[in-house]
Design a protein around this motif. Structure first.
Motif, PDB file in Angstrom:
ATOM      1  N   ALA A 187       0.845  -1.198   0.000  1.00 63.69           N
ATOM      2  CA  ALA A 187       0.000   0.000   0.000  1.00 63.69           C
ATOM      3  C   ALA A 187       0.878   1.245   0.000  1.00 63.69           C
ATOM      4  CB  ALA A 187      -0.902   0.002   1.229  1.00 63.69           C
ATOM      5  N   PRO A 188       0.510   2.235  -0.805  1.00 62.02           N
ATOM      6  CA  PRO A 188       1.328   3.450  -0.848  1.00 62.02           C
ATOM      7  C   PRO A 188       1.347   4.144   0.509  1.00 62.02           C
ATOM      8  CG  PRO A 188      -0.781   3.791  -1.944  1.00 62.02           C
ATOM      9  CD  PRO A 188      -0.677   2.328  -1.657  1.00 62.02           C
ATOM     10  N   ALA A 189       2.506   4.675   0.849  1.00 62.40           N
ATOM     11  CA  ALA A 189       2.638   5.371   2.130  1.00 62.40           C
ATOM     12  C   ALA A 189       1.834   6.664   2.101  1.00 62.40           C
ATOM     13  CB  ALA A 189       4.103   5.668   2.423  1.00 62.40           C
ATOM     14  N   SER A 190       1.364   7.068   3.263  1.00 62.38           N
ATOM     15  CA  SER A 190       0.590   8.297   3.369  1.00 62.38           C
ATOM     16  C   SER A 190       0.986   9.023   4.642  1.00 62.38           C
ATOM     17  CB  SER A 190      -0.906   7.980   3.372  1.00 62.38           C
ATOM     18  OG  SER A 190      -1.659   9.178   3.405  1.00 62.38           O
ATOM     19  N   TRP A 191       0.328  10.136   4.889  1.00 68.00           N
ATOM     20  CA  TRP A 191       0.634  10.940   6.063  1.00 68.00           C
ATOM     21  C   TRP A 191       0.214  10.210   7.338  1.00 68.00           C
ATOM     22  CZ3 TRP A 191       3.323  15.415   5.474  1.00 68.00           C
ATOM     23  CH2 TRP A 191       3.353  15.978   4.194  1.00 68.00           C
ATOM     24  N   PRO A 192       0.931  10.425   8.427  1.00 63.57           N
ATOM     25  CA  PRO A 192       0.495   9.837   9.700  1.00 63.57           C
ATOM     26  C   PRO A 192      -0.762  10.531  10.210  1.00 63.57           C
ATOM     27  CG  PRO A 192       2.438  11.224  10.016  1.00 63.57           C
ATOM     28  CD  PRO A 192       2.194  11.160   8.537  1.00 63.57           C
ATOM     29  N   SER A 193      -1.333   9.965  11.262  1.00 68.13           N
ATOM     30  CA  SER A 193      -2.530  10.533  11.874  1.00 68.13           C
ATOM     31  C   SER A 193      -2.530  10.145  13.345  1.00 68.13           C
ATOM     32  CB  SER A 193      -3.790   9.999  11.180  1.00 68.13           C
ATOM     33  OG  SER A 193      -3.936   8.609  11.423  1.00 68.13           O
ATOM     34  N   THR A 194      -3.587  10.521  14.053  1.00 69.58           N
ATOM     35  CA  THR A 194      -3.681  10.126  15.460  1.00 69.58           C
ATOM     36  C   THR A 194      -3.906   8.626  15.596  1.00 69.58           C
ATOM     37  OG1 THR A 194      -6.046  10.643  15.425  1.00 69.58           O
ATOM     38  CG2 THR A 194      -4.553  12.369  16.193  1.00 69.58           C
ATOM     39  N   GLU A 195      -4.347   7.980  14.513  1.00 68.53           N
ATOM     40  CA  GLU A 195      -4.597   6.541  14.541  1.00 68.53           C
ATOM     41  C   GLU A 195      -3.499   5.743  13.852  1.00 68.53           C
ATOM     42  OE1 GLU A 195      -8.402   5.950  12.809  1.00 68.53           O
ATOM     43  OE2 GLU A 195      -9.508   6.865  14.456  1.00 68.53           O
ATOM     44  N   ASP A 196      -2.656   6.403  13.098  1.00 63.93           N
ATOM     45  CA  ASP A 196      -1.603   5.704  12.352  1.00 63.93           C
ATOM     46  C   ASP A 196      -0.292   6.465  12.494  1.00 63.93           C
ATOM     47  OD1 ASP A 196       0.015   4.288  10.650  1.00 63.93           O
ATOM     48  OD2 ASP A 196      -0.900   5.056   8.807  1.00 63.93           O
ATOM     49  N   ASP A 200       6.377   3.743   8.389  1.00 67.91           N
ATOM     50  CA  ASP A 200       6.254   4.129   6.979  1.00 67.91           C
ATOM     51  C   ASP A 200       5.589   5.496   6.843  1.00 67.91           C
ATOM     52  OD1 ASP A 200       7.452   1.807   6.189  1.00 67.91           O
ATOM     53  OD2 ASP A 200       5.595   0.763   5.681  1.00 67.91           O
ATOM     54  N   SER A 201       4.543   5.739   7.638  1.00 62.37           N
ATOM     55  CA  SER A 201       3.850   7.024   7.561  1.00 62.37           C
ATOM     56  C   SER A 201       4.743   8.164   8.045  1.00 62.37           C
ATOM     57  CB  SER A 201       2.563   6.978   8.391  1.00 62.37           C
ATOM     58  OG  SER A 201       1.659   6.036   7.874  1.00 62.37           O
ATOM     59  N   VAL A 202       5.462   7.917   9.129  1.00 63.78           N
ATOM     60  CA  VAL A 202       6.359   8.950   9.657  1.00 63.78           C
ATOM     61  C   VAL A 202       7.465   9.251   8.651  1.00 63.78           C
ATOM     62  CG1 VAL A 202       7.995   9.506  11.493  1.00 63.78           C
ATOM     63  CG2 VAL A 202       5.839   8.360  12.048  1.00 63.78           C
ATOM     64  N   ALA A 203       8.021   8.198   8.047  1.00 70.45           N
ATOM     65  CA  ALA A 203       9.073   8.403   7.042  1.00 70.45           C
ATOM     66  C   ALA A 203       8.536   9.182   5.847  1.00 70.45           C
ATOM     67  CB  ALA A 203       9.627   7.051   6.596  1.00 70.45           C
ATOM     68  N   ARG A 295       0.999  14.384  15.242  1.00 70.23           N
ATOM     69  CA  ARG A 295       1.830  15.013  16.268  1.00 70.23           C
ATOM     70  C   ARG A 295       3.137  15.537  15.671  1.00 70.23           C
ATOM     71  NH1 ARG A 295       3.044  11.372  21.081  1.00 70.23           N
ATOM     72  NH2 ARG A 295       3.249   9.746  19.492  1.00 70.23           N
ATOM     73  N   ALA A 296       3.499  16.745  16.063  1.00 68.77           N
ATOM     74  CA  ALA A 296       4.729  17.347  15.547  1.00 68.77           C
ATOM     75  C   ALA A 296       5.962  16.596  16.033  1.00 68.77           C
ATOM     76  CB  ALA A 296       4.804  18.814  15.971  1.00 68.77           C
ATOM     77  N   SER A 297       5.858  15.947  17.191  1.00 68.10           N
ATOM     78  CA  SER A 297       7.018  15.236  17.735  1.00 68.10           C
ATOM     79  C   SER A 297       7.454  14.080  16.843  1.00 68.10           C
ATOM     80  CB  SER A 297       6.697  14.711  19.138  1.00 68.10           C
ATOM     81  OG  SER A 297       5.581  13.834  19.106  1.00 68.10           O
ATOM     82  N   LEU A 298       6.583  13.602  15.965  1.00 69.97           N
ATOM     83  CA  LEU A 298       6.962  12.514  15.061  1.00 69.97           C
ATOM     84  C   LEU A 298       8.043  12.946  14.082  1.00 69.97           C
ATOM     85  CD1 LEU A 298       3.432  11.057  14.172  1.00 69.97           C
ATOM     86  CD2 LEU A 298       5.057  10.199  15.864  1.00 69.97           C
ATOM     87  N   LEU A 299       8.148  14.241  13.850  1.00 73.91           N
ATOM     88  CA  LEU A 299       9.130  14.739  12.892  1.00 73.91           C
ATOM     89  C   LEU A 299      10.508  14.912  13.515  1.00 73.91           C
ATOM     90  CD1 LEU A 299       6.940  17.464  11.132  1.00 73.91           C
ATOM     91  CD2 LEU A 299       7.345  15.103  10.406  1.00 73.91           C
ATOM     92  N   ASN A 300      10.599  14.787  14.832  1.00 77.02           N
ATOM     93  CA  ASN A 300      11.886  14.978  15.507  1.00 77.02           C
ATOM     94  C   ASN A 300      12.759  13.739  15.347  1.00 77.02           C
ATOM     95  OD1 ASN A 300      10.950  17.448  16.357  1.00 77.02           O
ATOM     96  ND2 ASN A 300      10.213  16.673  18.317  1.00 77.02           N
TER      97      ASN A 300
END
Length: 300
Positions: A187-196, A200-203, A295-300
């Motif tokens: 499945a193509p990667a997509s943006w993260p969310s509060t549920e995912d 792969d999504s974070v990357a 969450r912005a912390s996922l980008l850290n």
């Protein structure tokens, strides 16, 4: 002395609700229906909690408004008396008294105005939440109806089993060649969310934002993209990143949020475990408009 003019800012009404859940007809099994119904129940529960808070806030605000109105009346009377005295007895003392009375009156009037704005804000949010609750209850009714139909169909199949098929003579097995099945497409990667918040999504989010930061933005397809929400007043301005993507960062409380951009409202829920954290909101207009919140912390 004329009464103060109270400017009331009404929250923008919610014209359309972007789907929080998949439509009930998309559920294909009892398990799917159960999952969808749990999401509906969770959303309704969060709305109930928010409504209880807002009703209590309205009651407390009304009590403060009553007190502020009495204070405004008293300060207005005092100001009229100070002005009259200054006219009868001109001088520095009477002029200063009138000035101080005017300052006290303006402060009281400004406080009353703020309280009435708070009251309007809570009233509007209650109305928007109740409207969304109606939609959620309709979804729940559809899911219950669909579950009943599936159960009835299963019961009918169990009561009337298909007749056993007459077996044909078994032929000698032909020689077979084992061929490995093709690998299932990823499945193509997509943006993260509060549920995912999968790796792969974070990357995907990190790579996309890094790539956009390193290239020219180009001309924005939409200008002055603003965000309103159901948790208070004020407007957040999106920054254009390029490639039809806009970004704004916000700190979000727990519970249900309704984000309005133009005439679309995107509903999403912030779990209590993620409450009061910084979030990134990505508005994607490359196709059908979407809002990605993580969450912005996922980008850290």
């Amino acid at each position: 002395m004329p009464s103060p003019r109270y400017i009331r800012f009404l929250l923008i009404s919610l014209f359309t609700t972007f789907a929080l859940l998949s439509h009930a007809s998309a559920a294909q099994s009892l398990d799917d229906i159960q999952i969808a119904r749990k999401k509906v129940e969770d959303a309704l529960s969060q709305h109930d909690e928010r409504l209880a808070y807002l009703v209590d806030r309205l009651e407390r605000t009304q009590a403060e408004i009553n007190e502020a109105q009495r204070d405004v009346t008293e300060q207005e009377t005092a100001l009229e008396e100070a002005i009259a005295k200054a006219e009868l007895e001109p001088g520095d003392v009477s002029a200063r008294s009138a000035t101080l009375a005017s300052i006290r009156y303006n402060r009281s009037a400004a406080k009353l105005e703020r309280l009435q704005e708070r009251q309007d804000s809570a009233t509007d949010e209650i109305a928007s939440i109740k409207a969304h609750q109606i939609e959620l209850r309709q979804q729940r009714t559809q899911l219950i109806s669909q579950a009943q139909k599936l159960k009835a169909a299963e019961a009918a199949r169990a009561a009337n089993p298909a007749p056993a098929a007459i077996s044909a003579p078994i032929a000698a097995p032909a020689a077979t060649i084992d061929i490995a099945p093709p690998a299932a497409p990823k499945a193509p990667a997509s943006w993260p969310s509060t549920e995912d918040e999968s790796p792969d999504s974070v990357a995907f989010a990190k790579q996309t934002l890094s790539r956009l930061a390193a290239q020219p933005q180009g001309e924005a397809p939409l200008n002055n993209v603003r965000l309103n929400h159901n948790r208070g007043r004020g407007t957040e301005n999106f920054n254009y990143l390029g490639n039809n993507l806009y970004r704004v960062d916000m700190k979000l409380e727990g519970g249900m949020w309704g984000f309005k951009i133009y005439n679309q409202t995107f509903w999403m829920s912030v779990p209590k475990a993620m409450a009061d954290q910084d979030f990134v909101l990505i508005y994607d207009v490359s196709g059908k408009a979407k809002l990605h919140v993580f969450r912005a912390s996922l980008l850290n």
